[in-house]
Motif scaffolding. Structure first.
Motif, PDB file in Angstrom:
ATOM      1  N   PRO A  86      60.326 -49.189  -0.973  1.00  0.00           N
ATOM      2  CA  PRO A  86      61.559 -48.645  -0.398  1.00  0.00           C
ATOM      3  C   PRO A  86      61.730 -47.169  -0.764  1.00  0.00           C
ATOM      4  CG  PRO A  86      62.058 -50.256  -2.127  1.00  0.00           C
ATOM      5  CD  PRO A  86      60.573 -50.186  -1.990  1.00  0.00           C
ATOM      6  N   PRO A  87      62.528 -46.444  -0.002  1.00  0.00           N
ATOM      7  CA  PRO A  87      62.759 -45.039  -0.337  1.00  0.00           C
ATOM      8  C   PRO A  87      63.423 -44.921  -1.712  1.00  0.00           C
ATOM      9  CG  PRO A  87      64.178 -45.738   1.487  1.00  0.00           C
ATOM     10  CD  PRO A  87      63.263 -46.886   1.166  1.00  0.00           C
ATOM     11  N   PRO A  88      63.229 -43.794  -2.403  1.00  0.00           N
ATOM     12  CA  PRO A  88      63.755 -43.637  -3.774  1.00  0.00           C
ATOM     13  C   PRO A  88      65.224 -44.010  -3.936  1.00  0.00           C
ATOM     14  CG  PRO A  88      62.349 -41.790  -3.225  1.00  0.00           C
ATOM     15  CD  PRO A  88      62.490 -42.615  -1.968  1.00  0.00           C
ATOM     16  N   GLU A  89      66.056 -43.680  -2.966  1.00  0.00           N
ATOM     17  CA  GLU A  89      67.486 -43.956  -3.097  1.00  0.00           C
ATOM     18  C   GLU A  89      67.814 -45.451  -3.042  1.00  0.00           C
ATOM     19  OE1 GLU A  89      66.604 -43.002   1.237  1.00  0.00           O
ATOM     20  OE2 GLU A  89      66.105 -42.084  -0.680  1.00  0.00           O
ATOM     21  N   ASP A  90      66.864 -46.286  -2.562  1.00  0.00           N
ATOM     22  CA  ASP A  90      67.090 -47.726  -2.478  1.00  0.00           C
ATOM     23  C   ASP A  90      66.417 -48.515  -3.612  1.00  0.00           C
ATOM     24  OD1 ASP A  90      68.533 -47.313  -0.167  1.00  0.00           O
ATOM     25  OD2 ASP A  90      66.861 -47.830   1.167  1.00  0.00           O
ATOM     26  N   ARG A  91      65.740 -47.836  -4.504  1.00  0.00           N
ATOM     27  CA  ARG A  91      65.031 -48.521  -5.593  1.00  0.00           C
ATOM     28  C   ARG A  91      65.974 -48.826  -6.746  1.00  0.00           C
ATOM     29  NH1 ARG A  91      59.925 -44.450  -5.556  1.00  0.00           N
ATOM     30  NH2 ARG A  91      59.504 -44.682  -3.340  1.00  0.00           N
ATOM     31  N   ASP A  92      65.734 -49.969  -7.386  1.00  0.00           N
ATOM     32  CA  ASP A  92      66.552 -50.428  -8.514  1.00  0.00           C
ATOM     33  C   ASP A  92      66.291 -49.540  -9.729  1.00  0.00           C
ATOM     34  OD1 ASP A  92      67.765 -51.771 -10.618  1.00  0.00           O
ATOM     35  OD2 ASP A  92      66.764 -53.682 -10.236  1.00  0.00           O
ATOM     36  N   PRO A  93      67.324 -48.840 -10.233  1.00  0.00           N
ATOM     37  CA  PRO A  93      67.095 -47.940 -11.368  1.00  0.00           C
ATOM     38  C   PRO A  93      66.701 -48.664 -12.659  1.00  0.00           C
ATOM     39  CG  PRO A  93      69.427 -48.008 -10.793  1.00  0.00           C
ATOM     40  CD  PRO A  93      68.688 -48.782  -9.745  1.00  0.00           C
ATOM     41  N   VAL A  94      67.175 -49.892 -12.858  1.00  0.00           N
ATOM     42  CA  VAL A  94      66.784 -50.638 -14.064  1.00  0.00           C
ATOM     43  C   VAL A  94      65.301 -50.975 -14.007  1.00  0.00           C
ATOM     44  CG1 VAL A  94      67.144 -52.752 -15.393  1.00  0.00           C
ATOM     45  CG2 VAL A  94      69.113 -51.528 -14.453  1.00  0.00           C
ATOM     46  N   ARG A  95      64.838 -51.403 -12.847  1.00  0.00           N
ATOM     47  CA  ARG A  95      63.413 -51.710 -12.679  1.00  0.00           C
ATOM     48  C   ARG A  95      62.568 -50.452 -12.856  1.00  0.00           C
ATOM     49  NH1 ARG A  95      60.356 -55.899 -10.297  1.00  0.00           N
ATOM     50  NH2 ARG A  95      58.486 -55.138  -9.266  1.00  0.00           N
ATOM     51  N   ARG A  96      63.051 -49.332 -12.350  1.00  0.00           N
ATOM     52  CA  ARG A  96      62.315 -48.074 -12.493  1.00  0.00           C
ATOM     53  C   ARG A  96      62.268 -47.647 -13.963  1.00  0.00           C
ATOM     54  NH1 ARG A  96      64.365 -43.671  -8.791  1.00  0.00           N
ATOM     55  NH2 ARG A  96      62.325 -42.778  -9.239  1.00  0.00           N
ATOM     56  N   LEU A  97      63.349 -47.876 -14.707  1.00  0.00           N
ATOM     57  CA  LEU A  97      63.362 -47.567 -16.143  1.00  0.00           C
ATOM     58  C   LEU A  97      62.321 -48.412 -16.861  1.00  0.00           C
ATOM     59  CD1 LEU A  97      64.501 -46.354 -18.776  1.00  0.00           C
ATOM     60  CD2 LEU A  97      66.223 -48.174 -18.727  1.00  0.00           C
ATOM     61  N   ARG A  98      62.304 -49.721 -16.557  1.00  0.00           N
ATOM     62  CA  ARG A  98      61.332 -50.612 -17.194  1.00  0.00           C
ATOM     63  C   ARG A  98      59.908 -50.141 -16.926  1.00  0.00           C
ATOM     64  NH1 ARG A  98      60.941 -56.558 -15.086  1.00  0.00           N
ATOM     65  NH2 ARG A  98      59.797 -55.433 -13.507  1.00  0.00           N
ATOM     66  N   GLY A  99      59.647 -49.644 -15.724  1.00  0.00           N
ATOM     67  CA  GLY A  99      58.313 -49.161 -15.367  1.00  0.00           C
ATOM     68  C   GLY A  99      57.899 -47.893 -16.093  1.00  0.00           C
ATOM     69  N   ARG A 100      58.857 -47.203 -16.702  1.00  0.00           N
ATOM     70  CA  ARG A 100      58.539 -45.970 -17.436  1.00  0.00           C
ATOM     71  C   ARG A 100      58.324 -46.201 -18.926  1.00  0.00           C
ATOM     72  NH1 ARG A 100      62.141 -41.406 -14.344  1.00  0.00           N
ATOM     73  NH2 ARG A 100      61.339 -41.975 -12.309  1.00  0.00           N
ATOM     74  N   LEU A 101      58.509 -47.439 -19.362  1.00  0.00           N
ATOM     75  CA  LEU A 101      58.322 -47.772 -20.771  1.00  0.00           C
ATOM     76  C   LEU A 101      57.025 -48.563 -20.933  1.00  0.00           C
ATOM     77  CD1 LEU A 101      61.958 -48.918 -21.602  1.00  0.00           C
ATOM     78  CD2 LEU A 101      60.918 -46.689 -22.054  1.00  0.00           C
ATOM     79  N   PRO A 102      56.173 -48.176 -21.864  1.00  0.00           N
ATOM     80  CA  PRO A 102      54.935 -48.949 -22.052  1.00  0.00           C
ATOM     81  C   PRO A 102      55.254 -50.364 -22.520  1.00  0.00           C
ATOM     82  CG  PRO A 102      55.187 -47.312 -23.789  1.00  0.00           C
ATOM     83  CD  PRO A 102      56.310 -47.089 -22.822  1.00  0.00           C
ATOM     84  N   ALA A 103      54.554 -51.323 -21.966  1.00  0.00           N
ATOM     85  CA  ALA A 103      54.784 -52.727 -22.308  1.00  0.00           C
ATOM     86  C   ALA A 103      53.493 -53.348 -22.825  1.00  0.00           C
ATOM     87  CB  ALA A 103      55.277 -53.486 -21.080  1.00  0.00           C
ATOM     88  N   PRO A 104      53.613 -54.192 -23.847  1.00  0.00           N
ATOM     89  CA  PRO A 104      52.433 -54.933 -24.298  1.00  0.00           C
ATOM     90  C   PRO A 104      52.052 -55.951 -23.240  1.00  0.00           C
ATOM     91  CG  PRO A 104      54.405 -55.796 -25.340  1.00  0.00           C
ATOM     92  CD  PRO A 104      54.835 -54.597 -24.535  1.00  0.00           C
ATOM     93  N   VAL A 105      50.824 -56.403 -23.264  1.00  0.00           N
ATOM     94  CA  VAL A 105      50.379 -57.420 -22.317  1.00  0.00           C
ATOM     95  C   VAL A 105      49.857 -58.604 -23.126  1.00  0.00           C
ATOM     96  CG1 VAL A 105      48.931 -57.947 -20.333  1.00  0.00           C
ATOM     97  CG2 VAL A 105      49.760 -55.608 -20.670  1.00  0.00           C
ATOM     98  N   SER A 106      50.501 -59.746 -22.949  1.00  0.00           N
ATOM     99  CA  SER A 106      50.103 -60.938 -23.689  1.00  0.00           C
ATOM    100  C   SER A 106      50.095 -62.141 -22.762  1.00  0.00           C
ATOM    101  CB  SER A 106      51.067 -61.192 -24.859  1.00  0.00           C
ATOM    102  OG  SER A 106      52.366 -61.500 -24.372  1.00  0.00           O
ATOM    103  N   VAL A 107      49.330 -63.147 -23.152  1.00  0.00           N
ATOM    104  CA  VAL A 107      49.346 -64.429 -22.459  1.00  0.00           C
ATOM    105  C   VAL A 107      49.737 -65.462 -23.495  1.00  0.00           C
ATOM    106  CG1 VAL A 107      47.967 -66.184 -21.281  1.00  0.00           C
ATOM    107  CG2 VAL A 107      47.645 -63.772 -20.722  1.00  0.00           C
ATOM    108  N   TRP A 108      50.864 -66.117 -23.245  1.00  0.00           N
ATOM    109  CA  TRP A 108      51.355 -67.174 -24.121  1.00  0.00           C
ATOM    110  C   TRP A 108      50.804 -68.489 -23.596  1.00  0.00           C
ATOM    111  CZ3 TRP A 108      56.508 -66.676 -26.984  1.00  0.00           C
ATOM    112  CH2 TRP A 108      56.784 -65.340 -27.305  1.00  0.00           C
ATOM    113  N   THR A 109      50.160 -69.264 -24.464  1.00  0.00           N
ATOM    114  CA  THR A 109      49.543 -70.521 -24.057  1.00  0.00           C
ATOM    115  C   THR A 109      50.023 -71.666 -24.929  1.00  0.00           C
ATOM    116  OG1 THR A 109      47.646 -70.159 -25.507  1.00  0.00           O
ATOM    117  CG2 THR A 109      47.449 -69.374 -23.219  1.00  0.00           C
ATOM    118  N   SER A 110      50.056 -72.851 -24.348  1.00  0.00           N
ATOM    119  CA  SER A 110      50.401 -74.077 -25.071  1.00  0.00           C
ATOM    120  C   SER A 110      49.510 -75.186 -24.544  1.00  0.00           C
ATOM    121  CB  SER A 110      51.878 -74.447 -24.841  1.00  0.00           C
ATOM    122  OG  SER A 110      52.731 -73.429 -25.274  1.00  0.00           O
TER     123      SER A 110
END
Length: 169
Positions: free
Chosen positions: A11-35
């Motif tokens: 979607p155009p920038p004005e229609d994008r979710d700002p919270v989701r965009r904030l999350r995308g700017r923060l590095p996140a660990p990548v894990s797989v939780w298994t049971s």
């Protein structure tokens, strides 16, 4: 077929979710939780998590309550948190259910059984956890899951995979 230089459905920038965009700017660990429970195995990719130091330490994660793995974790109350290494992005995508794995997700990567759940060979770290509350509250779209750390095994020399801005590094 048209070749696009950018994402054709973005979607155009004005229609994008700002919270989701904030999350995308923060590095996140990548894990797989298994049971596992006998021959039944389940797992899910989780990047929204943090380590809470203490005695005992805890992992706190946002978990999709619709994940097929969640019911298994609630039942067994045990999980192996596989912190993926830098070259294991394919495993992340398979367990997030965005990439295929003929024969099931545990056919991608080399897995061995542990007391907490399946353990991925060559991961950057493995954490054995016990679920604190089987009926956690919601936080945003996910469940705010707390798990007590019972064991930690770090693989020396392996760099953990991270996700930032839609890309792995």
């Amino acid at each position: 077929m048209t070749i696009h230089s950018s994402h054709p459905f973005l979607p155009p920038p004005e229609d994008r979710d700002p919270v989701r965009r904030l999350r995308g700017r923060l590095p996140a660990p990548v894990s797989v939780w298994t049971s596992s429970n006998g021959p039944i195995r389940g797992g899910w990719t989780i990047s929204s998590m943090l380590v809470a130091d203490g005695d005992p330490g805890e992992l706190v994660a946002l978990v999709n309550e619709d994940a097929d793995w969640w019911d298994l974790f609630r039942k067994t109350r045990l999980a192996c948190v596989n912190v993926l290494a830098s070259r294991q992005s394919r495993v992340s995508e398979v367990f997030a259910r965005v990439a295929p794995s003929p024969g099931g997700p545990f056919r991608t990567g080399e897995w061995v059984d542990s007391a907490y759940g399946p353990r991925l060979a060559d991961a950057a770290a493995w954490v054995g956890v016990r679920l604190v509350d089987a009926d956690p509250e919601h936080s945003g779209w996910g469940l705010l899951v707390r798990a007590r750390i019972e064991s930690v095994d770090l693989a020396e020399g392996r760099i953990a995979l991270q996700h930032l801005g839609g890309h792995y590094s």
